[in-house]
Every structure is written in C-alpha cells, then in structure tokens.
Design a protein around this motif. Structure first.
Motif, PDB file in Angstrom:
ATOM      1  N   ARG A 130       0.819  -1.214   0.000  1.00 38.81           N
ATOM      2  CA  ARG A 130       0.000   0.000   0.000  1.00 38.81           C
ATOM      3  C   ARG A 130       0.856   1.268   0.000  1.00 38.81           C
ATOM      4  O   ARG A 130       0.346   2.359  -0.263  1.00 38.81           O
ATOM      5  CB  ARG A 130      -0.941   0.010   1.207  1.00 38.81           C
ATOM      6  CG  ARG A 130      -2.064  -1.029   1.106  1.00 38.81           C
ATOM      7  CD  ARG A 130      -2.954  -0.996   2.327  1.00 38.81           C
ATOM      8  NE  ARG A 130      -3.997  -2.007   2.285  1.00 38.81           N
ATOM      9  CZ  ARG A 130      -5.210  -1.822   1.757  1.00 38.81           C
ATOM     10  NH1 ARG A 130      -5.519  -0.651   1.231  1.00 38.81           N
ATOM     11  NH2 ARG A 130      -6.107  -2.792   1.766  1.00 38.81           N
ATOM     12  N   SER A 180     -11.302   3.969  -7.131  1.00 38.23           N
ATOM     13  CA  SER A 180     -11.231   3.593  -5.717  1.00 38.23           C
ATOM     14  C   SER A 180     -11.595   2.130  -5.521  1.00 38.23           C
ATOM     15  O   SER A 180     -10.945   1.411  -4.749  1.00 38.23           O
ATOM     16  CB  SER A 180     -12.168   4.479  -4.891  1.00 38.23           C
ATOM     17  OG  SER A 180     -11.797   5.836  -4.984  1.00 38.23           O
ATOM     18  N   THR A 183      -8.694  -0.134  -6.899  1.00 36.23           N
ATOM     19  CA  THR A 183      -7.506  -0.067  -6.049  1.00 36.23           C
ATOM     20  C   THR A 183      -7.737  -0.731  -4.698  1.00 36.23           C
ATOM     21  O   THR A 183      -6.933  -1.547  -4.236  1.00 36.23           O
ATOM     22  CB  THR A 183      -7.088   1.401  -5.848  1.00 36.23           C
ATOM     23  OG1 THR A 183      -6.843   2.002  -7.123  1.00 36.23           O
ATOM     24  CG2 THR A 183      -5.830   1.497  -4.999  1.00 36.23           C
ATOM     25  N   ASP A 184      -8.851  -0.389  -4.063  1.00 37.48           N
ATOM     26  CA  ASP A 184      -9.099  -0.874  -2.703  1.00 37.48           C
ATOM     27  C   ASP A 184      -9.437  -2.362  -2.665  1.00 37.48           C
ATOM     28  O   ASP A 184      -8.987  -3.083  -1.763  1.00 37.48           O
ATOM     29  CB  ASP A 184     -10.230  -0.068  -2.056  1.00 37.48           C
ATOM     30  CG  ASP A 184      -9.847   1.379  -1.806  1.00 37.48           C
ATOM     31  OD1 ASP A 184      -8.638   1.678  -1.863  1.00 37.48           O
ATOM     32  OD2 ASP A 184     -10.740   2.205  -1.562  1.00 37.48           O
ATOM     33  N   ILE A 185     -10.224  -2.831  -3.615  1.00 34.67           N
ATOM     34  CA  ILE A 185     -10.621  -4.243  -3.599  1.00 34.67           C
ATOM     35  C   ILE A 185      -9.423  -5.144  -3.877  1.00 34.67           C
ATOM     36  O   ILE A 185      -9.228  -6.164  -3.201  1.00 34.67           O
ATOM     37  CB  ILE A 185     -11.757  -4.496  -4.609  1.00 34.67           C
ATOM     38  CG1 ILE A 185     -13.046  -3.820  -4.121  1.00 34.67           C
ATOM     39  CG2 ILE A 185     -11.992  -5.993  -4.801  1.00 34.67           C
ATOM     40  CD1 ILE A 185     -14.179  -3.845  -5.129  1.00 34.67           C
ATOM     41  N   ALA A 187      -6.305  -4.360  -3.361  1.00 37.41           N
ATOM     42  CA  ALA A 187      -5.387  -4.230  -2.223  1.00 37.41           C
ATOM     43  C   ALA A 187      -5.852  -5.096  -1.054  1.00 37.41           C
ATOM     44  O   ALA A 187      -5.039  -5.738  -0.376  1.00 37.41           O
ATOM     45  CB  ALA A 187      -5.284  -2.769  -1.793  1.00 37.41           C
ATOM     46  N   ARG A 188      -7.149  -5.137  -0.819  1.00 34.88           N
ATOM     47  CA  ARG A 188      -7.666  -5.995   0.254  1.00 34.88           C
ATOM     48  C   ARG A 188      -7.456  -7.465  -0.072  1.00 34.88           C
ATOM     49  O   ARG A 188      -7.220  -8.283   0.830  1.00 34.88           O
ATOM     50  CB  ARG A 188      -9.149  -5.713   0.489  1.00 34.88           C
ATOM     51  CG  ARG A 188      -9.419  -4.406   1.219  1.00 34.88           C
ATOM     52  CD  ARG A 188     -10.813  -4.357   1.779  1.00 34.88           C
ATOM     53  NE  ARG A 188     -11.031  -5.391   2.789  1.00 34.88           N
ATOM     54  CZ  ARG A 188     -12.190  -5.583   3.417  1.00 34.88           C
ATOM     55  NH1 ARG A 188     -13.229  -4.806   3.131  1.00 34.88           N
ATOM     56  NH2 ARG A 188     -12.316  -6.531   4.319  1.00 34.88           N
ATOM     57  N   ASP A 191      -4.039  -8.262   0.938  1.00 37.61           N
ATOM     58  CA  ASP A 191      -3.948  -8.342   2.395  1.00 37.61           C
ATOM     59  C   ASP A 191      -4.566  -9.618   2.952  1.00 37.61           C
ATOM     60  O   ASP A 191      -3.991 -10.264   3.837  1.00 37.61           O
ATOM     61  CB  ASP A 191      -4.667  -7.147   3.035  1.00 37.61           C
ATOM     62  CG  ASP A 191      -3.963  -5.829   2.777  1.00 37.61           C
ATOM     63  OD1 ASP A 191      -2.738  -5.849   2.557  1.00 37.61           O
ATOM     64  OD2 ASP A 191      -4.646  -4.787   2.794  1.00 37.61           O
TER      65      ASP A 191
END
Length: 228
Positions: A130, A180, A183-185, A187-188, A191
């Motif tokens: 991130r 968004s 990128t966020d999905i 990135a999760r 993780d």
C-alpha cells in the motif's frame, strides 16, 4: 519510434562511482529494514542513518521512502519495470476501442501485477504494497512516449470518450468511484485473500462491478448534478 528506457524511482540517475555507491547503500539499508519486518522504522531518516548518509544526500536521489521501496522491489524483479510500462502503453491504446474490454483488461493487469510481485517478494510485498507509488513512477517514466494521467483522470477520459453525453462532473465522480473500487478491492485481496487474485471468479466479479458502474444511467448524467 523511441523505445522507453527502464523505469527508475530515483529523482536522478547517479553518474559518478561515489554517487552510485551512495544510492546502492540507501537501497541496501531499505532492504535490511524490510527484512527486520518493523514498518515503523521504514522512514526516510532511518534509511539514511542506516545507510550512513545525510538526509540531504538521501533527498538528492529519492523524494521519499516509498520511492526507495519501489526502487528496491523493481531492482529485485528483473523485467518488472518494463512490463509495467508495456501494460500501461497497451491500455492506453485499448481504451479508445472498447469501454468493456478496457475495464476487463484493467482488472486483469492489476491482478497480475499484484500476483507477480507477491511471487517475487512474498511477505515483504504483502506488508508494504500500500506504500508503493506505482502510478507516479509509471507517469514520470513513460510520459515522453504515452500521455499518462492519474488513474482517476485516465478513467474519466475513458468514460467521456465512450459516453459523449455524460456530463464531465458526472464522469469525474464515476471515475473516482471506479478507481477507488479497483484499487481498494485488489489491495484488500493482497492483504486478506491473495489467492483470489488468480481466480477467474474474482476477476469476473470485479470486472462486472466496474462495468455496471461505468454504464449506469442516472437523471443527473447529462445535467452535471450529483445523483441522489
């Protein structure tokens, strides 16, 4: 046609032997901190101290800690920088042809990039991904050959090209939410569920999500108002 050189995260390339040694020591210090696994110590000042250089010398070659981190990951992944640039140029060409295919390919490119770097760097990439500013690196490195904007601006122009009646304000809002989500999905997934990045079901679900939002029709699209 010119061929882009390798991507670099440094502000400028060291030319003298002493400068090359300084940059190498900064990269090595970053590696050592990463191997220790303490994210709180990954700061520009601590990297400089561990490298035995002044903070001023650090900023001569790197704008921040993320730039060093990116340089280290790319240095340890031969061919990855060129692959990033090639993917960017390909998407830049594809976006004028098809909205649906561009969004599909954008999801695949993003998932594959995460997969490659996870395979190459494992826990280090999962812990620090991130913080890595891929978009800034690509923009500065290939701007001479391809017109590159931020992902949000890039998506806004994509939407306006394929939906000319869409008001620019509506396109900006929609591009923000699509960027968004992508990128966020992903990135999760890095993780929490990295195995999903290679899953066609995950990729198809994300592709449908982005495409459905991109082609959503609201009463405000042609008026410049925000939909309720």
């Amino acid at each position: 046609m010119n061929t882009p050189g390798p991507l670099q995260a440094t502000r400028r390339q060291p030319r003298q032997a002493r400068s090359r040694m300084l940059v190498a020591s900064i990269r090595q210090a970053c590696r050592q901190i990463l191997q220790q696994g303490d994210a709180t110590k990954l700061t520009a000042r601590h990297i400089a101290e561990k490298a035995g250089v002044t903070i001023g010398s650090f900023y001569q070659y790197y704008s921040n800690k993320e730039a060093v981190l990116l340089d280290v990951l790319l240095e340890d992944a031969p061919g990855e920088a060129d692959r990033l640039a090639a993917e960017t140029r390909y998407l830049g060409t594809l976006r004028w042809q098809s909205l649906e295919e561009t969004l599909r390919e954008l999801v695949l490119v993003t998932c594959r990039r995460h997969q490659r770097l996870l395979e190459q760097h494992g826990d280090i990439y999962q812990r620090y991904h991130r913080d890595i500013q891929f978009d800034n690196l690509i923009q500065s490195s290939v701007s001479r050959y391809v017109s590159i904007e931020s992902l949000q601006e890039w998506l806004q122009e994509l939407l306006l090209h394929h939906q000319p009646r869409l008001h620019r304000d509506s396109a900006a809002l929609r591009a923000f939410t699509i960027a968004s989500a992508l990128t966020d999905i992903t990135a999760r997934a890095v993780d929490e569920r990295p195995e999903w990045l290679a899953s066609p079901e995950f990729q198809n679900e994300l592709q449908r999500l982005l495409l459905n939002h991109a082609t959503l029709t609201t009463a405000s699209d042609n008026k410049g108002n925000v939909a309720p």
